[in-house]
Enzyme design. Structure first.
Site, PDB file in Angstrom:
ATOM      1  N   SER A 322      10.834  15.444 -51.515  1.00 36.87           N
ATOM      2  CA  SER A 322      10.367  14.080 -51.767  1.00 36.87           C
ATOM      3  C   SER A 322       8.870  13.905 -51.498  1.00 36.87           C
ATOM      4  O   SER A 322       8.045  14.338 -52.290  1.00 36.87           O
ATOM      5  CB  SER A 322      11.227  13.065 -51.012  1.00 36.87           C
ATOM      6  N   ASP A 333      -1.341  20.090 -59.403  1.00 36.23           N
ATOM      7  CA  ASP A 333      -1.712  19.672 -60.756  1.00 36.23           C
ATOM      8  C   ASP A 333      -3.196  19.408 -60.887  1.00 36.23           C
ATOM      9  O   ASP A 333      -3.771  19.561 -61.975  1.00 36.23           O
ATOM     10  CB  ASP A 333      -0.934  18.410 -61.150  1.00 36.23           C
ATOM     11  N   LYS A 347      13.430  16.574 -55.401  1.00 40.43           N
ATOM     12  CA  LYS A 347      13.832  15.169 -55.292  1.00 40.43           C
ATOM     13  C   LYS A 347      12.684  14.302 -55.801  1.00 40.43           C
ATOM     14  O   LYS A 347      11.641  14.196 -55.163  1.00 40.43           O
ATOM     15  CB  LYS A 347      14.164  14.791 -53.858  1.00 40.43           C
TER      16      LYS A 347
END
Length: 448
Positions: A322, A333, A347
């Site tokens: 999470s 990214d 998650k």
């Protein structure tokens, strides 16, 4: 209980919208029917049942409720008579199970209190970490936490706890000892300690509210390099402040690069992950959340408040979940860090947690999130840039010797060192050293 009279906990704040998450009862039925139901539910376990139904009806991320007739479920719930709150709790859990969402769940008062304590990053006690010593089989102090009553009273690592308020600890489990030691701030507790084979002695302490350390860090001298190693255990309300202190201290001590260890971190507060991402990133998106209508609620971005632009490696494993994945996804990214370790948990859901009128609570999945490149990691996890899985024997070895985490005896950390030395990944532009602004995250992102 009058909900408006209660102090709102950090867990009661709704996602993105900025308003306190109301637990007042709403209804899709007509006003006359509502008035009769409200009167019938007064001071009844049904009030909690309907409160949960209303919250789920308003907030749950799947507007089709897993193809269940949610209105019919309410009618069924309210058609029953509940002789106790426990019976009502069973009915609530049964209704929520029909959503087939493990993260939307009911919490009884003890579970809700434990969750509130965990995410707030605070406990009421004396501030010690304990273990049952594997050799002596006795309850033993591992650490007295900074600024705690125990540290101020002189409790030391290695002290054996013989008794707590007169109750002997022989064969006592750590969890049971913790329940005896914790209590309301300002109340007394007496430990009987045995130190270095000397005669045991009583130590009187007064419980206090203590900030739980969730960040641990050290400067590692690795050959000619000075590596700032930071381990983050969970994203509590105090995690941001503790991370900021760690980065600034390691900067001052002359760190050349950083290793951020998120292994075993199950998540926590969404706003904490955003705040910490901004400490490492000067530019770029952090995370995008999408609501039940499929509409993007908000894209959180870096705000030119990074504290360092030095090379960074992030360690993850199958228990990094999470909020850990939000931070890792943002750093990966945006090419701010190289990610090393095992596939993460997977998650990509955000929960809002509400306290109910009787002190119980409910966690409701309210949004789906995506990494900056639009990747949906739910049930998939984040794939490391450098995949290195630990064998079962290596996992057992490190679990039984936690002090070896973040050392050359830790294969994933050792790989991070070699990657940082090669410096094959991009670094961002130098950070703007302006003051950190508060983050506007408004949800809990929990692996429940």
């Amino acid at each position: 209980m009058n909900q408006s009279a209660k102090r709102y906990s950090p867990l009661q704040v709704a996602l993105i919208g900025g308003a306190i998450a109301s637990t007042a009862m709403l209804s899709v039925f007509g006003p006359a029917w509502c008035r009769s139901v409200k009167a019938a539910l007064q001071d009844s376990p049904k009030a909690i049942v309907d409160q949960v139904w209303q919250l789920v009806n308003r907030e749950y991320v799947d507007g089709k409720f897993n193809q269940q007739n949610w209105v019919a479920i309410r009618q069924e719930l309210l058609s029953k008579n509940y002789s106790s709150r426990d019976e009502a709790y069973v009915a609530i859990r049964g209704a929520l199970q029909k959503l087939n969402d493990p993260y939307t769940r009911f919490l009884d008062p003890k579970q809700y209190e434990a969750l509130t304590s965990q995410t707030s990053g605070e406990v009421s006690g004396i501030g010690i970490r304990m273990e049952v010593n594997s050799k002596t089989k006795r309850l033993t102090v591992v650490e007295a936490i900074e600024n705690s009553p125990a540290l101020r009273a002189g409790v030391k690592p290695g002290d054996q706890i013989v008794a707590i308020d007169g109750k002997l600890t022989q064969n006592m489990k750590v969890d049971d000892a913790s329940k005896l030691i914790r209590g309301k701030a300002g109340t007394p507790v007496t430990l009987r300690l045995l130190r270095d084979g000397k005669s045991d002695f009583n130590l009187n302490l007064t419980r206090a509210t203590i900030e739980v350390p969730t960040v641990r860090y050290a400067l590692r001298n690795e050959g000619t390099k000075r590596v700032g190693y930071i381990r983050l255990r969970e994203f509590s309300a105090h995690a941001g402040d503790q991370m900021r202190k760690a980065i600034r201290d390691l900067n001052t001590k002359g760190a050349d690069s950083y290793v951020l260890d998120l292994r075993g971190n199950p998540g926590g507060l969404l706003q904490a992950s955003i705040e910490i991402a901004r400490m490492w990133m000067d530019n770029g998106s952090i995370v995008r959340t999408v609501d039940r209508e499929g509409v993007s609620d908000e894209t959180f971005k870096a705000n030119r408040t990074a504290l360092t632009n030095l090379p960074l490696a992030v360690l993850i494993d199958g228990n990094s979940a999470s909020a850990s994945e939000i931070l890792t996804g943002a750093l990966k990214d945006n090419k701010r860090a190289v990610v090393i370790g095992s596939q993460s948990f997977g998650k990509a859901l955000v929960q809002s947690v509400h306290e109910l009128a009787d002190g119980s609570g409910v966690a409701i999945t309210i949004a789906h999130y995506y990494t900056p490149q639009g990747t949906d990691i739910n049930h998939k996890g984040i794939t490391p840039d450098v995949k290195i899985d630990l064998s079962e024997s290596q996992q057992r070895y490190l679990a039984s010797n936690p002090d070896l985490l973040g050392t050359q005896n830790d294969p994933q950390y050792a790989r991070a060192l070699s990657v940082l030395t090669s410096n094959n990944f991009a670094k961002p532009s130098p950070p703007n050293q302006t003051s950190q602004r508060p983050v506007n995250g408004r949800a809990v992102d929990l692996k429940l």
